[in-house]
Enzyme design. Sequence first.
Site, short mmCIF file in Angstrom:
data_model
loop_
_atom_site.label_atom_id
_atom_site.label_comp_id
_atom_site.label_asym_id
_atom_site.label_seq_id
_atom_site.Cartn_x
_atom_site.Cartn_y
_atom_site.Cartn_z
CB SER A 129 -0.91 0.02 1.24
OG SER A 129 -1.61 1.25 1.31
CE1 TYR A 142 -4.04 -2.03 5.00
CE2 TYR A 142 -3.33 0.15 4.27
CZ TYR A 142 -3.78 -1.12 3.98
OH TYR A 142 -3.96 -1.51 2.66
#
Length: 267
Positions: A129, A142
């Site tokens: 990501s 995250y």
Amino acid sequence: MSKVVLITGGSSGIGKSVGEFLQTKGFKVYGTSRNPNNYPQSKFPIVALDVTKPETITACINEVLTAETKIDVLINNAGAGITGPIEEIPDAEIKRNFETNLFGPINVIKAVLPSMRQQQSGLIINVTSIAGYMGLPYRGIYSASKGALELITEAFRMEIKGFNIKMTNVAPGDFATNIAAGRYHAPALENSPYKETYGKTLSLMDEHVDSGGDPKEMAEAIYKIMQTKSPKIHYKVGAFLQKFSIVLKRILPDAIYEKMLMDHYKL
């Protein structure tokens, strides 16, 4: 013979888009899901796999190898979102996120490497990501789990290069998928000192996903990587400003970059 591709988390979102696109290019695609029976309409076979349970990883790899005798490409796409003030996210949820986003992909790689080494070829693509390149407020866990996978890939690809096995990262920005629905949200507690700022940031994150790009963009990028003789270590796919934010982090002083992020998230 068609090349065999295994996509973890291939039943929805980016994984589904990638699988359907690769099928149109002549690849034999297998996806995975914790509950394959929920996807009877899938355009490619869905095999049972929970990346947090090593025994299901072994069973999945064996099932595909029994059917096809080889796995040419592994796309480590299964992942989970998590939001919340780090102080208030339960330890169990933090550990669960790392089990899904880091330890799970590592264990899938370990399971597929022996067969790739035997066939003296293979490509492993880890979907990370753009959030993994920076510590984002209320997405710190995250960011950390995806950032760790980026670094693991850097080390791993050097260790396996001698076996003619290639590995790379693909970091997507925001795409219009159902990731927000499956994300763990720490509740905005009534008496929390973070209640107001966390609530604002959460709304902003959901807006970004809702207005995100078409997942087919990721499918096309991954297909292009698969046609590349020597894939790069890192790829970024997404809106220009999201990709440019990584460049800014490299060139701006830390304090200025931090202020830029805080302004963006209205903190």
